[in-house]
Design an enzyme around this catalytic site. Structure first.
Site, PDB file in Angstrom:
ATOM      1  CG  HIS A 148      -1.802   1.236   1.270  1.00 22.88           C
ATOM      2  ND1 HIS A 148      -2.999   1.277   0.593  1.00 22.88           N
ATOM      3  CD2 HIS A 148      -1.663   2.446   1.868  1.00 22.88           C
ATOM      4  CE1 HIS A 148      -3.564   2.452   0.783  1.00 22.88           C
ATOM      5  NE2 HIS A 148      -2.774   3.180   1.546  1.00 22.88           N
ATOM      6  NE  ARG A 195      -9.427   9.835   5.946  1.00 22.17           N
ATOM      7  CZ  ARG A 195      -8.628   9.030   5.234  1.00 22.17           C
ATOM      8  NH1 ARG A 195      -9.103   7.895   4.730  1.00 22.17           N
ATOM      9  NH2 ARG A 195      -7.376   9.354   5.021  1.00 22.17           N
ATOM     10  CE  LYS A 214      -8.156   0.879   1.571  1.00 22.29           C
ATOM     11  NZ  LYS A 214      -8.430   2.067   2.399  1.00 22.29           N
ATOM     12  CB  SER A 256      -8.383   4.681   5.758  1.00 21.49           C
ATOM     13  OG  SER A 256      -8.698   4.458   4.400  1.00 21.49           O
ATOM     14  CG  ASP A 296     -11.649   2.616   4.354  1.00 19.55           C
ATOM     15  OD1 ASP A 296     -11.274   3.570   5.056  1.00 19.55           O
ATOM     16  OD2 ASP A 296     -11.154   2.363   3.240  1.00 19.55           O
TER      17      ASP A 296
END
Length: 437
Positions: free
Chosen positions: A82, A168, A187, A183, A161
């Protein structure tokens, strides 16, 4: 439970309990808590940040707000990668097939753009037919066949999320470290990964504008990830200038294919390719595929230059509904009708390319969102040909604008020219990786 007292408690700087934060996650996922109340709580949480314990409770509540993918039966290691987001950051599109070609199983959930940062899902939507709505079972079945699968934020995986992420983006609460952590990791937990490699961006084109802030985010991710039972590795990487040559959805897909297929690359694209190799190496060591950084980098380069990564990308795109060959993918990408060049005003060295300004300019061109329901023009964007430290001559092409019309191209040209500073004296090339954990 009534959500209004929960908002008031946060507004006044008080703590939220685990039950309250799980109620928030469940209410966001089910729609029982309206957007305006969640938005109010987000602003209160931005002003009065969550503690480490509260962040962990919210993370697990968001992960548990829908299904979790059980990867049992798939070859190990199970890995997710990520990035915290940046301008021109298309590393996932190169890294996933590269790592899958090295024997890693990757089941990944990605998001759309947030603020000036582009989203992987938006970029992949530039490929006609590419599905970003896979169910958990479809993701697992696909990963069993080709080693990787990617979906957008579906109703089934961490649905809380999906709601909070979009809010957001439009409530100026993106930079909250606890909200970023929850967040990102919710995931990963829902996706079933055991090892997670995180690229935390630092600079004007990132959520964390300073290296200190990025390191703070990295440490928070490491602490929360450890509490959730994840094997976490982190790199803090530079985002004061955009990453790579292209900023804009279809343009970034084209650049990622150039890297995967070994095409001749500009200095900006070579910088992007180098980061992909470094992050792949970090992942291969973290997953136990390679014993050290040297062996890992050798393997990453071998798979990239040998064509295995490109073939895995072809399998991946075809499996998710896109064209069957990479040549067809290239031919299918939308092209903007108006192209305009930005020229160097003087001889010298590129001293600065303000990534935040470039990101906002692409949004104004139509390549990003001002409001969460904006429809993107996937063809528009900006190409940058001279990264920081490059010597340039007066009249040399520094950038190329891809726009819907001449008026928007003129505005973007002025903004891009203002984002680039030329120095009369040599400028050092800045590092790509600032810190590792």
């Amino acid at each position: 439970m009534n959500f209004q007292p929960i908002i008031a408690k946060r507004r006044d700087g008080g703590p939220n309990t685990e039950a309250e934060l799980r109620f928030l996650a469940d209410g966001a996922a089910s729609g029982e808590i309206p957007d305006y109340q969640i938005a109010a709580w987000l602003m209160a949480a931005y002003i009065h940040p969550l503690t480490h314990a509260e962040t962990a409770w919210l993370t697990l509540g968001m992960a548990d707000s829908g299904e979790r993918i059980d990867l049992t039966g798939l070859p190990k290691p199970w890995v997710d990668k990520h990035s915290s987001g940046g301008v021109g950051d298309k590393t996932t599109i190169v890294l996933l097939p590269l790592l899958a070609a090295c024997g890693i199983t990757l089941v990944k959930m990605s998001g759309r753009g947030l603020g000036v940062t582009g989203g992987t899902v938006d970029k992949l939507c530039a490929i006609p037919g590419f599905r970003v709505d896979l169910s958990p079972q479809e993701m697992k079945d696909q990963a069993a066949k080709i080693g990787l699968a990617l979906t957008g934020q579906t109703p089934n995986l961490a649905p809380a999320d999906k709601v909070i992420y979009a809010l957001r983006d439009v409530t100026e609460t993106v930079e909250s470290i606890p909200l970023l952590v929850s967040s990102i990791l919710s995931k990963k937990i829902a996706g079933g990964a055991e090892t997670v490699v995180l690229d935390v961006k630092s600079g004007s084109g990132a959520f964390m504008k300073t290296e200190e802030g990025a390191i703070e985010l990295a440490k928070a991710l490491a602490a929360t990830g450890k509490e959730a039972g994840l094997n976490i590795r982190l790199a803090v990487t530079a985002m004061d200038e955009p990453l790579g040559q292209c900023i804009g959805n279809a343009l970034e897909i084209r650049e990622a294919l150039d890297v995967l297929e070994g095409m001749p690359l500009s200095p900006s694209s070579l910088r992007f390719r180098r980061l992909c190799v470094l992050l792949a190496s970090e992942t291969l060591v973290a997953a136990g595929i390679s014993k050290d950084d040297r062996d890992a980098e050798y393997l990453a380069e071998k798979v990239l230059t040998g064509g295995q990564a490109a073939e895995k990308a072809r399998e991946w795109i075809a499996a998710q509904g896109g064209p069957l060959t990479l040549a067809e993918v290239r031919g299918s990408l939308a092209k903007a009708p108006t192209i305009q060049e930005v020229l160097a005003p003087d001889d010298g060295w590129v001293e600065r390319i303000h990534a935040g300004t470039i990101g906002l300019t692409v949004i104004d061109l139509g390549g990003g969102r001002h409001k969460k329901d904006d429809i993107l023009d996937l063809s528009v964007g900006i190409e940058l040909f001279a990264p920081i430290g490059t010597e340039v001559r007066k009249g040399q092409v520094l950038a190329r604008i891809h726009a819907r019309n001449a008026t928007e191209a003129d505005i973007a040209t002025t903004a891009t020219r203002g984002a680039i500073t030329i120095s009369a004296t040599p400028v050092a090339t800045p590092p790509l990786i600032l810190a590792q954990f």
